[in-house]
Scaffold this motif. Structure first.
Motif, PDB file in Angstrom:
ATOM      1  N   PHE A  57       0.852  -1.184   0.000  1.00  0.00           N
ATOM      2  CA  PHE A  57       0.000   0.000   0.000  1.00  0.00           C
ATOM      3  C   PHE A  57       0.890   1.237   0.000  1.00  0.00           C
ATOM      4  O   PHE A  57       1.916   1.267   0.687  1.00  0.00           O
ATOM      5  CB  PHE A  57      -0.887   0.029   1.246  1.00  0.00           C
ATOM      6  CG  PHE A  57      -1.818  -1.142   1.360  1.00  0.00           C
ATOM      7  CD1 PHE A  57      -3.070  -1.101   0.794  1.00  0.00           C
ATOM      8  CD2 PHE A  57      -1.429  -2.291   2.040  1.00  0.00           C
ATOM      9  CE1 PHE A  57      -3.941  -2.181   0.900  1.00  0.00           C
ATOM     10  CE2 PHE A  57      -2.284  -3.383   2.154  1.00  0.00           C
ATOM     11  CZ  PHE A  57      -3.540  -3.325   1.578  1.00  0.00           C
ATOM     12  N   ASN A  58       0.503   2.276  -0.744  1.00  0.00           N
ATOM     13  CA  ASN A  58       1.272   3.521  -0.705  1.00  0.00           C
ATOM     14  C   ASN A  58       0.920   4.288   0.565  1.00  0.00           C
ATOM     15  O   ASN A  58       0.082   3.848   1.367  1.00  0.00           O
ATOM     16  CB  ASN A  58       1.062   4.343  -1.981  1.00  0.00           C
ATOM     17  CG  ASN A  58      -0.355   4.853  -2.158  1.00  0.00           C
ATOM     18  OD1 ASN A  58      -1.147   4.915  -1.219  1.00  0.00           O
ATOM     19  ND2 ASN A  58      -0.688   5.218  -3.390  1.00  0.00           N
ATOM     20  N   ALA A  59       1.548   5.449   0.745  1.00  0.00           N
ATOM     21  CA  ALA A  59       1.353   6.234   1.967  1.00  0.00           C
ATOM     22  C   ALA A  59      -0.083   6.739   2.116  1.00  0.00           C
ATOM     23  O   ALA A  59      -0.499   7.095   3.216  1.00  0.00           O
ATOM     24  CB  ALA A  59       2.333   7.400   1.988  1.00  0.00           C
ATOM     25  N   LYS A  60      -0.861   6.736   1.040  1.00  0.00           N
ATOM     26  CA  LYS A  60      -2.269   7.140   1.097  1.00  0.00           C
ATOM     27  C   LYS A  60      -3.188   5.964   1.420  1.00  0.00           C
ATOM     28  O   LYS A  60      -4.397   6.123   1.499  1.00  0.00           O
ATOM     29  CB  LYS A  60      -2.692   7.761  -0.230  1.00  0.00           C
ATOM     30  CG  LYS A  60      -1.965   9.036  -0.566  1.00  0.00           C
ATOM     31  CD  LYS A  60      -2.410   9.557  -1.918  1.00  0.00           C
ATOM     32  CE  LYS A  60      -1.616  10.797  -2.283  1.00  0.00           C
ATOM     33  NZ  LYS A  60      -2.011  11.289  -3.612  1.00  0.00           N
ATOM     34  N   GLY A  61      -2.610   4.772   1.552  1.00  0.00           N
ATOM     35  CA  GLY A  61      -3.402   3.590   1.853  1.00  0.00           C
ATOM     36  C   GLY A  61      -3.966   2.888   0.630  1.00  0.00           C
ATOM     37  O   GLY A  61      -4.786   1.979   0.762  1.00  0.00           O
ATOM     38  N   GLU A  62      -3.513   3.275  -0.561  1.00  0.00           N
ATOM     39  CA  GLU A  62      -3.992   2.658  -1.793  1.00  0.00           C
ATOM     40  C   GLU A  62      -3.165   1.421  -2.118  1.00  0.00           C
ATOM     41  O   GLU A  62      -1.937   1.458  -2.038  1.00  0.00           O
ATOM     42  CB  GLU A  62      -3.884   3.660  -2.953  1.00  0.00           C
ATOM     43  CG  GLU A  62      -4.674   4.926  -2.732  1.00  0.00           C
ATOM     44  CD  GLU A  62      -4.257   6.061  -3.646  1.00  0.00           C
ATOM     45  OE1 GLU A  62      -5.111   6.915  -3.929  1.00  0.00           O
ATOM     46  OE2 GLU A  62      -3.070   6.110  -4.060  1.00  0.00           O
ATOM     47  N   LEU A  63      -3.832   0.337  -2.494  1.00  0.00           N
ATOM     48  CA  LEU A  63      -3.144  -0.884  -2.892  1.00  0.00           C
ATOM     49  C   LEU A  63      -2.439  -0.634  -4.215  1.00  0.00           C
ATOM     50  O   LEU A  63      -3.072  -0.272  -5.201  1.00  0.00           O
ATOM     51  CB  LEU A  63      -4.136  -2.035  -3.020  1.00  0.00           C
ATOM     52  CG  LEU A  63      -3.558  -3.381  -3.446  1.00  0.00           C
ATOM     53  CD1 LEU A  63      -2.594  -3.917  -2.399  1.00  0.00           C
ATOM     54  CD2 LEU A  63      -4.686  -4.386  -3.691  1.00  0.00           C
ATOM     55  N   VAL A  64      -1.105  -0.798  -4.239  1.00  0.00           N
ATOM     56  CA  VAL A  64      -0.337  -0.517  -5.459  1.00  0.00           C
ATOM     57  C   VAL A  64       0.360  -1.755  -6.020  1.00  0.00           C
ATOM     58  O   VAL A  64       0.829  -1.734  -7.159  1.00  0.00           O
ATOM     59  CB  VAL A  64       0.695   0.619  -5.239  1.00  0.00           C
ATOM     60  CG1 VAL A  64      -0.024   1.930  -4.946  1.00  0.00           C
ATOM     61  CG2 VAL A  64       1.667   0.289  -4.111  1.00  0.00           C
ATOM     62  N   MET A  65       0.434  -2.833  -5.256  1.00  0.00           N
ATOM     63  CA  MET A  65       1.062  -4.050  -5.763  1.00  0.00           C
ATOM     64  C   MET A  65       0.607  -5.246  -4.929  1.00  0.00           C
ATOM     65  O   MET A  65       0.466  -5.143  -3.712  1.00  0.00           O
ATOM     66  CB  MET A  65       2.593  -3.950  -5.720  1.00  0.00           C
ATOM     67  CG  MET A  65       3.310  -5.170  -6.269  1.00  0.00           C
ATOM     68  SD  MET A  65       5.107  -4.967  -6.533  1.00  0.00           S
ATOM     69  CE  MET A  65       5.704  -4.563  -4.906  1.00  0.00           C
TER      70      MET A  65
END
Length: 167
Positions: A29-37
């Motif tokens: 998850f990126n720093a915004k809490g979005e799943l990125v991988m």
């Protein structure tokens, strides 16, 4: 998305990696809490002994950005991935000898990019280079569970399942 977060790792860019033991995958998850991988297929164990993942346990990142993932409950391995999630290699097999594991439970990488693996059931920590070559081991531990490196001093803390910490 998370069902059984067994481990967590936060990188220098505040990305959060959740190691999902029972769903056999890693979520970033990126720093915004979005799943990125996502590494692995959620809910699907590796089909054969040695294939990633079969109940992964932990993750650490080398200075190169490469990911090292311990895969220990049903797989005596440590897998290496590129920063983009591309599979590079695996090390380990079942057993008690050098480079063998009974439970590869925790993986950490020290300031010299050596890969430390808690081989919990074999009561030791094994140390490898980033190419998977066995370097040495620390024995005499009682079910080492996790490792912490002091960022200022040359000190290693080892939590053990016997309710003690070795320094």
């Amino acid at each position: 998305v998370l069902q059984d977060a067994h481990g967590i790792y936060i990188d220098t860019d505040d990305n959060v990696y959740c190691i999902e033991r029972d769903t056999h995958c890693i979520f970033k998850f990126n720093a915004k809490g979005e799943l990125v991988m996502t590494i692995g297929t959620p809910g699907e164990a590796g089909p054969n002994d040695g294939d990633p993942f079969r109940k992964p346990t932990d993750l650490a990142i080398a200075s190169t950005g490469e990911l090292f993932i311990s895969d220990g409950y049903e797989n005596a391995r440590v897998h290496k991935y590129s920063p983009e999630g591309e599979y590079l290699l695996a090390g380990g097999e079942w057993g008690e000898g050098p480079g063998q594991f009974a439970l590869s439970h925790c993986v950490r990488i020290d300031k010299d990019d050596r890969v430390w693996v808690c081989d919990r059931t074999n009561d030791r920590i094994q140390i490898f280079d980033t190419d998977g070559n066995y370097l040495t081991e620390w024995t005499g531990l009682l079910k080492p569970d996790t490792i912490y490196f002091d960022p200022r001093e040359d000190v290693v803390y080892i939590a053990e399942l016997t309710q003690q910490v070795s320094i």
